[in-house]
Design an enzyme around this catalytic site. Sequence first.
Site, PDB file in Angstrom:
ATOM      1  N   GLY A 131     -11.635  30.225  87.601  1.00 27.99           N
ATOM      2  CA  GLY A 131     -10.810  31.438  87.836  1.00 27.99           C
ATOM      3  C   GLY A 131     -11.321  32.072  89.281  1.00 27.99           C
ATOM      4  O   GLY A 131     -12.375  31.591  89.640  1.00 27.99           O
TER       5      GLY A 131
ATOM      6  N   CYS B 183     -16.120  25.088  86.410  1.00 27.91           N
ATOM      7  CA  CYS B 183     -16.360  26.239  87.323  1.00 27.91           C
ATOM      8  C   CYS B 183     -16.610  27.572  87.064  1.00 27.91           C
ATOM      9  O   CYS B 183     -17.586  27.740  86.592  1.00 27.91           O
ATOM     10  CB  CYS B 183     -14.941  26.035  88.140  1.00 27.91           C
ATOM     11  SG  CYS B 183     -15.247  26.654  89.855  1.00 27.91           S
ATOM     12  N   TYR B 184     -15.736  28.632  87.280  1.00 26.66           N
ATOM     13  CA  TYR B 184     -15.901  29.700  86.783  1.00 26.66           C
ATOM     14  C   TYR B 184     -16.428  29.950  85.228  1.00 26.66           C
ATOM     15  O   TYR B 184     -17.341  30.716  84.790  1.00 26.66           O
ATOM     16  CB  TYR B 184     -14.692  30.826  86.944  1.00 26.66           C
ATOM     17  CG  TYR B 184     -14.935  32.199  86.486  1.00 26.66           C
ATOM     18  CD1 TYR B 184     -15.476  33.157  87.460  1.00 26.66           C
ATOM     19  CD2 TYR B 184     -14.866  32.783  85.421  1.00 26.66           C
ATOM     20  CE1 TYR B 184     -15.665  34.353  87.266  1.00 26.66           C
ATOM     21  CE2 TYR B 184     -15.224  34.086  84.867  1.00 26.66           C
ATOM     22  CZ  TYR B 184     -15.695  34.913  86.132  1.00 26.66           C
ATOM     23  OH  TYR B 184     -15.836  36.363  85.428  1.00 26.66           O
TER      24      TYR B 184
ATOM     25  N   HIS C 238     -13.767  20.558  89.230  1.00 28.75           N
ATOM     26  CA  HIS C 238     -12.626  20.508  88.156  1.00 28.75           C
ATOM     27  C   HIS C 238     -12.119  19.125  87.597  1.00 28.75           C
ATOM     28  O   HIS C 238     -11.628  18.531  88.451  1.00 28.75           O
ATOM     29  CB  HIS C 238     -11.469  21.095  89.091  1.00 28.75           C
ATOM     30  CG  HIS C 238     -11.745  22.744  89.355  1.00 28.75           C
ATOM     31  ND1 HIS C 238     -11.102  23.347  88.613  1.00 28.75           N
ATOM     32  CD2 HIS C 238     -12.231  23.128  90.433  1.00 28.75           C
ATOM     33  CE1 HIS C 238     -11.378  24.764  89.079  1.00 28.75           C
ATOM     34  NE2 HIS C 238     -12.118  24.654  90.080  1.00 28.75           N
TER      35      HIS C 238
ATOM     36  N   GLU D 240     -10.028  18.338  86.055  1.00 33.56           N
ATOM     37  CA  GLU D 240      -8.428  18.278  85.456  1.00 33.56           C
ATOM     38  C   GLU D 240      -7.628  17.609  86.626  1.00 33.56           C
ATOM     39  O   GLU D 240      -6.399  17.608  86.517  1.00 33.56           O
ATOM     40  CB  GLU D 240      -7.940  19.760  84.862  1.00 33.56           C
ATOM     41  CG  GLU D 240      -8.243  20.831  85.665  1.00 33.56           C
ATOM     42  CD  GLU D 240      -9.521  21.223  85.839  1.00 33.56           C
ATOM     43  OE1 GLU D 240     -10.428  20.660  85.425  1.00 33.56           O
ATOM     44  OE2 GLU D 240      -9.472  22.435  86.289  1.00 33.56           O
TER      45      GLU D 240
ATOM     46  N   SER E 213      23.883  22.819  76.799  1.00 38.30           N
ATOM     47  CA  SER E 213      24.320  22.647  78.252  1.00 38.30           C
ATOM     48  C   SER E 213      24.498  21.167  78.551  1.00 38.30           C
ATOM     49  O   SER E 213      25.243  20.954  79.485  1.00 38.30           O
ATOM     50  CB  SER E 213      23.283  23.305  79.334  1.00 38.30           C
ATOM     51  OG  SER E 213      22.124  22.537  79.219  1.00 38.30           O
TER      52      SER E 213
ATOM     53  N   VAL F 233      18.248  18.205  79.071  1.00 34.80           N
ATOM     54  CA  VAL F 233      17.695  17.651  78.111  1.00 34.80           C
ATOM     55  C   VAL F 233      16.947  18.634  77.044  1.00 34.80           C
ATOM     56  O   VAL F 233      17.042  18.374  75.892  1.00 34.80           O
ATOM     57  CB  VAL F 233      16.348  16.883  78.977  1.00 34.80           C
ATOM     58  CG1 VAL F 233      15.481  16.336  77.857  1.00 34.80           C
ATOM     59  CG2 VAL F 233      16.828  15.855  79.727  1.00 34.80           C
ATOM     60  N   ASP F 234      16.728  19.760  77.614  1.00 34.50           N
ATOM     61  CA  ASP F 234      15.883  20.851  76.788  1.00 34.50           C
ATOM     62  C   ASP F 234      17.212  20.948  75.630  1.00 34.50           C
ATOM     63  O   ASP F 234      16.708  21.196  74.756  1.00 34.50           O
ATOM     64  CB  ASP F 234      15.459  22.105  77.369  1.00 34.50           C
ATOM     65  CG  ASP F 234      14.775  21.571  78.504  1.00 34.50           C
ATOM     66  OD1 ASP F 234      14.032  20.519  78.491  1.00 34.50           O
ATOM     67  OD2 ASP F 234      14.209  22.594  79.489  1.00 34.50           O
TER      68      ASP F 234
ATOM     69  N   LYS G  74       7.452  19.827  79.569  1.00 35.12           N
ATOM     70  CA  LYS G  74       8.405  19.058  79.741  1.00 35.12           C
ATOM     71  C   LYS G  74       8.551  17.511  79.336  1.00 35.12           C
ATOM     72  O   LYS G  74       9.518  16.980  78.836  1.00 35.12           O
ATOM     73  CB  LYS G  74       9.110  19.204  81.231  1.00 35.12           C
ATOM     74  CG  LYS G  74      10.328  18.496  81.781  1.00 35.12           C
ATOM     75  CD  LYS G  74      11.338  19.599  81.298  1.00 35.12           C
ATOM     76  CE  LYS G  74      12.646  19.097  81.718  1.00 35.12           C
ATOM     77  NZ  LYS G  74      13.854  19.944  81.471  1.00 35.12           N
TER      78      LYS G  74
END
Length: 518
Positions: free
Chosen positions: A57, A84-85, A175, A177, A228, A231-232, A374
């Site tokens: 953060g 980190c934070y 980090h 990630e 529509s 995909v979603d 997604k």
Amino acid sequence: MTQHDRLLIIDFGSQVTQLIARRLRELNVYCEIHPYNKVDDAFLKSFAPKAVILSGGPDSVTRAGSPRAPEALWSFGVPVLGICYGQQTMMQQLGGLVENGHGTAEFGRAFVTPTTDKLSILDGWFADGREQVWMSHGDHVSKIAPGFLVYGTSPNAPFAVTADPARHFYAVQFHPEVHHTPKGAKLYENFVKLAGFTGDWTMGLYREQAIAAIRAQVGDKKVICALSGGVDSSVTAILIHEAIGDQLTCVFVDHGLLRLGEAEQVVAMFRDNYNLNLIHADESELFLGKLDGVSDPETKRKIIGGLFIDVFQKYANGIEGAEFLAQGTLYPDVIESVSFSGGPSVTIKSHHNVGGLPEKMGLKLVEPLRELFKDEVRALGRELGLPASFIGRHPFPGPGLAIRCPGEITVEKLDILRQADAVYIDQIRKHGLYDEIWQAFAAILPMKTVGVMGDGRTYDYALALRAVTSVDGMTADTYPFTHDFLGETMTRIINEVKGVNRVFYDITSKPPGTIELE
Ligand code: XMP
């Protein structure tokens, strides 16, 4: 909605908190991100996580009133990893010390070397005696908390990795990630393994549980869904159809701004393969009529958005007894991230959606994708048997070709655009480039230019071709086609599409451009 082993990510506002969730989901671990100021002792108990991660953060734990993890966490009895934070607040709260930079800030690549003690979350690290990590910190831990030991150091972070293994508290300054920490995924894998996660977050299981949840929520009532063809909304519809069959009716609003053959393909796929109740609302005349003579981009978007809602409502009202509206809302849309900057952001474009409809129509929402990212939706689509070519399609915006036709929209221009776009996409597929590109399309420009074909003068439309790479559509780079490819595509378009005599390739990245032209 579903029952899995759960990991809680407490968000302190890092730019990359979502990446932590991505890494964990890749390990088939179910996790949720919640802002630190919403996580109190009661929340912790009700969420019942099997492990907790404290994100990075932008604040400084040395500042009075800066964010903290809930006190109950330290006696909750589950493994905690601070990043980190998250590391710094863990140290501060457990009796260590954190200081401001004073020349020890680190941003970017750094190398961590191990100490003599071994730590399980670092299994598989240090094959070359050190490991590359990504640092981004101004403050640093200057004294570790009682009970902790140091397991890794870097030149500017003597406490790069610290832990109290007996209490299962782990803390890293870097980090793990981000991709620039190449062994970061391994660290997360080690962490969730020691926390006892079994990797029970799979799409097969999700499908079963989501179907059960939809049945429980809907009972014998009816559901409507705006399909529509993206995909979603397609995955939403198929999943709900699998759960409740004929109680679902989908409305496919055809605004006359779709690509070549698209409406027919969508309708055929859903009717033939899924035997789904589908209303094909061909309202192209209505939309094109209202757009006649309109050239302002925002006015176009507002007209299309407003009409879409009216039309959907008209068809939905005809479905006796519908009580629910299905929506393909995804997890990134529901994460409430911590905003330190505050204030509303500028509207660049008003995006097309059906927000506000449920209240207006008195409908309850069914959102079976709310927990998914997604790429998990794509995995679920594969699980549900959607063809790979359909799942991998480039995104297509709600307002359709209207925003690829700057200036006034005419039937003639739309026809030219449809044909040219089809040739361009065919070229991309033939050259095996489709999956390397985030989005590619043609746009028809609001001008005619002079050309020469055969022995004659031409005065025809100009086209812009666009192709970009991107991760999330927020930023984008131009795709570097070869000149040969562009030349061949230009020749095919001019030869195969009447009404075009000039082709441009749009080399604008985002920013400064946007992906669509309007
Ligand atoms: P821009 O043009 O804003 O587009 O750089 C970013 C991504 O969003 C898509 N896009 C839309 N999608 N409704 C949508 O569903 C919209 O109104 C809309 N406008 C843009 C665009 O295609 C790109 O993928």
